[in-house]
Design an enzyme around this catalytic site. Sequence first.
Site, PDB file in Angstrom:
ATOM      1  N   ASN A   1      -7.724   1.830   9.659  1.00 29.58           N
ATOM      2  CA  ASN A   1      -6.447   2.048  10.352  1.00 29.58           C
ATOM      3  C   ASN A   1      -6.722   1.969  11.848  1.00 29.58           C
ATOM      4  OD1 ASN A   1      -5.535   2.556   7.808  1.00 29.58           O
ATOM      5  ND2 ASN A   1      -4.900   4.675   8.176  1.00 29.58           N
TER       6      ASN A   1
ATOM      7  N   GLU B   1      -3.826   0.016   7.893  1.00 22.18           N
ATOM      8  CA  GLU B   1      -2.705   0.335   8.790  1.00 22.18           C
ATOM      9  C   GLU B   1      -2.918  -0.259  10.179  1.00 22.18           C
ATOM     10  OE1 GLU B   1      -1.611   4.472   9.244  1.00 22.18           O
ATOM     11  OE2 GLU B   1      -1.918   4.813   7.108  1.00 22.18           O
TER      12      GLU B   1
ATOM     13  N   HIS C   1      -2.598  11.006   0.644  1.00 23.90           N
ATOM     14  CA  HIS C   1      -2.115  10.748   2.005  1.00 23.90           C
ATOM     15  C   HIS C   1      -1.426  12.027   2.493  1.00 23.90           C
ATOM     16  CE1 HIS C   1      -0.925   7.381   4.964  1.00 23.90           C
ATOM     17  NE2 HIS C   1      -0.604   8.516   5.545  1.00 23.90           N
TER      18      HIS C   1
ATOM     19  N   ARG D   1       0.864  -1.186   0.000  1.00 24.77           N
ATOM     20  CA  ARG D   1       0.000   0.000   0.000  1.00 24.77           C
ATOM     21  C   ARG D   1       0.895   1.228   0.000  1.00 24.77           C
ATOM     22  NH1 ARG D   1      -2.392   3.100   4.781  1.00 24.77           N
ATOM     23  NH2 ARG D   1      -3.769   4.611   3.746  1.00 24.77           N
TER      24      ARG D   1
ATOM     25  N   ASN E   1      -6.668   8.983   2.703  1.00 26.96           N
ATOM     26  CA  ASN E   1      -6.159   8.403   3.937  1.00 26.96           C
ATOM     27  C   ASN E   1      -6.565   9.295   5.116  1.00 26.96           C
ATOM     28  OD1 ASN E   1      -4.260   6.508   5.460  1.00 26.96           O
ATOM     29  ND2 ASN E   1      -3.595   8.534   6.091  1.00 26.96           N
ATOM     30  N   GLU E   2      -7.388   8.727   6.007  1.00 32.83           N
ATOM     31  CA  GLU E   2      -7.719   9.362   7.292  1.00 32.83           C
ATOM     32  C   GLU E   2      -8.226  10.799   7.165  1.00 32.83           C
ATOM     33  OE1 GLU E   2      -4.490   8.711  10.032  1.00 32.83           O
ATOM     34  OE2 GLU E   2      -5.152   6.653  10.285  1.00 32.83           O
TER      35      GLU E   2
ATOM     36  N   TYR F   1      -4.665   1.573  15.820  1.00 24.41           N
ATOM     37  CA  TYR F   1      -3.423   1.525  16.590  1.00 24.41           C
ATOM     38  C   TYR F   1      -3.655   1.293  18.075  1.00 24.41           C
ATOM     39  CZ  TYR F   1      -0.990   3.163  12.461  1.00 24.41           C
ATOM     40  OH  TYR F   1      -0.477   3.272  11.199  1.00 24.41           O
TER      41      TYR F   1
HETATM   42  O1  PGI Z   1       1.407   7.494  13.352  1.00 19.93           O
HETATM   43  C1  PGI Z   1       1.635   6.380  12.554  1.00 19.93           C
HETATM   44  C2  PGI Z   1       0.794   6.467  11.277  1.00 19.93           C
HETATM   45  C3  PGI Z   1       1.239   7.581  10.323  1.00 19.93           C
HETATM   46  O2  PGI Z   1       2.622   7.471  10.031  1.00 19.93           O
HETATM   47  C4  PGI Z   1       0.389   7.458   9.039  1.00 19.93           C
HETATM   48  O3  PGI Z   1       0.819   8.341   8.013  1.00 19.93           O
HETATM   49  C5  PGI Z   1      -1.065   7.777   9.355  1.00 19.93           C
HETATM   50  O4  PGI Z   1      -1.934   7.256   8.359  1.00 19.93           O
HETATM   51  C6  PGI Z   1      -1.452   7.279  10.735  1.00 19.93           C
HETATM   52  N1  PGI Z   1      -2.651   7.373  11.313  1.00 19.93           N
HETATM   53  C7  PGI Z   1      -2.539   6.941  12.586  1.00 19.93           C
HETATM   54  C8  PGI Z   1      -3.640   6.939  13.591  1.00 19.93           C
HETATM   55  C9  PGI Z   1      -4.294   8.325  13.669  1.00 19.93           C
HETATM   56  C10 PGI Z   1      -3.302   9.366  14.027  1.00 19.93           C
HETATM   57  C11 PGI Z   1      -2.719  10.092  13.019  1.00 19.93           C
HETATM   58  C12 PGI Z   1      -1.809  11.104  13.322  1.00 19.93           C
HETATM   59  C13 PGI Z   1      -1.509  11.369  14.659  1.00 19.93           C
HETATM   60  C14 PGI Z   1      -2.092  10.615  15.665  1.00 19.93           C
HETATM   61  C15 PGI Z   1      -2.986   9.598  15.349  1.00 19.93           C
HETATM   62  C16 PGI Z   1      -1.253   6.527  12.778  1.00 19.93           C
HETATM   63  N2  PGI Z   1      -0.610   6.721  11.617  1.00 19.93           N
END
Ligand code: PGI
Length: 446
Positions: free
Chosen positions: A294, A352, A121, A77, A165-166, A296
Site C-alpha cells: 500500500n 492500495e 482489515h 480486493r 491489512n497494514e 500513498y
Molecule cells: O486512508 C486511505 C486508506 C484507508 O481507507 C484504508 O482502509 C487503509 O488500508 C489505508 N492505509 C493507508 C496508508 C496508511 C495510513 C492508514 C491510516 C491513516 C493514515 C495512513 C491509507 N489507507
Amino acid sequence: MSTKYFPKDFLWGAATASYQIEGSPLADGAGSSIWHRFSHTPGNILNGDTGDVAADHYRRYKEDIALMKEMGLKGYRFSIAWPRIYPYGKGKINVKGMDFYDRLVDELLEAGITPFITLYHWDLPATLQDLGGWANRDIACWFADYADYMFQRLGDRVENWSTLNEPWVVAFVGHLFGEHAPGMKDIYSAFLVTHNQLRAHSKAVRAFREANIANGKIGITLSNTSHDPATDSMEDKIAAKVAHEWNNYPLFLHPIYYGDYPDTVKEFLKEYLPKNYYKDMEEIKEEIDFVGINYYSGDLVKFDPDSPLGGKSVKRGLPKTEMGWEIYPEGFYKILKGLQDEYNPKEVYVTENGAAFDDKVENGEVHDHKRIDYLKKHFEMAHKAIEDGVKLKGYFVWSLLDNFEWAFGYSKRFGIVYVDYNTQKRIIKDSGKWYSQIIKNNSLDF
Ligand SMILES: OC[C@@H]1[C@@H](O)[C@H](O)[C@@H](O)c2[nH]c(CCc3ccccc3)c[n+]21
C-alpha cells in the site's frame, strides 16, 4: 508521447474494506467489532460518523459488482468482516454472515472478476478485544482458526488471499497514537500487537498450506511511506533508515524472510520489543507467495534528538491531497524497487494506491482530474518498476467507492465511483472512466 504496455494478465482492480463500505454491521447475527464500538464512542470520529450505513454494500453488492463489470475491472480486493463469521470471535459460526460472502464471491466470478480476499482489515470482533485482542498471544490461534474456516469455505473459488491489512497501522495508530480502534496509547502494547500479528499471520499461512488450495497464493499487505533523508548528512540518512525499517515493509518482512526484526528496530527500539520475542521467530519465518504494497505518499526525515525514533517528518512543499499527504510518485518507485532489492519476493501486488480530493457532482458527473493526474503519475512509476525487475503482478486502486475513511468519517472521498450518502446513488467519476480505458488497453501513453 509513447505507449507503454503492462505485462499480459496484469491484474487491474479496485480495493475496499468491510467496515468502510458494507454498513449493516450487526445484521443477520453479526457480532460487534472494535470499529463499531470505536465509531459509536463520542469524540472518536469526525462529525460523529459511524459505519452503520456506509455505502450500504452489504445490501447493494450486486449493483456494485455490476459497476465493476461496467468499468472492466479484472480483480476486486475486499475484506471479510470476522464478526459476521464468528460473532464472538471464535466458537459459534454465523451461517447468514458466511452466506453473504459466499454470494459475493459467486457474483464476482459470474461477472468474470478475480476475488482477492483480505482476511483482516481492522474490524476485530469486540469480544476478542475484551480478552486483550491483538495484545493476547492466544489471538494467533483465534485468527488461524478463523482463517482456516474461510479457506475451507471459499478456497474452492478464491485463489488470492492476504492475511492482514497494514499491521503497522493496527499496532501503532490503534495502540500507540490512539486514533484508531481500540484507541490505546501504550508503546509496549503496540510492539506486542506487532509481534502477535506476525505470529497470527504465519500460523494462518501454515493453515493455508494445509488447506491445499489449487493455485492458491497467500501474502500480507503492508503500509508504506517513502522516507528520504532531508539532507545528505549521516544523521539524516540514519534517521530516514530508522523510519523506513520501523514504518514500512521491513518491520514485518524482516521477521518473515530473515527471522528477526530489522537492525535499526533492534538498535533503537529494543526496549519495547516483547521479552524473548526471538523464541517465536522460527514460527514467524514462514514463506509467503506475494507481498501486498500500500502506497500513498512520501516525506523527508530530519534528525531530531528529541524524537523517540531520532527523526521527524518534514514536507517537501509538494502539492497535497485532501488528506494533507504530499503527492510523490517517485516514492512509489522507490518503495517497489526497494522491496524487490531487499527481500526479493516471488510476486508483488499494489494492494492500495489512490488519493482523496474534494470531489463535486456537476450535472450528474464528477470531473476528478486531480485523481486522474495522481493515478497516471503513479502508473508511470509502476511501469518503470516493472521494467527495472519488480515482479509486480497487479494493481488495486484505493478505492472502488467513496467510503468511511476511519477517523475522518465520510469527509474524505477516495473512490473512483462517487457515493451520494443521502441517496446511496453511485456515479462513476471521470477517473473511473479513464481507468476503464487503461485496463482495456493494458497500456499507458506517456
Ligand atoms: O486512508 C486511505 C486508506 C484507508 O481507507 C484504508 O482502509 C487503509 O488500508 C489505508 N492505509 C493507508 C496508508 C496508511 C495510513 C492508514 C491510516 C491513516 C493514515 C495512513 C491509507 N489507507
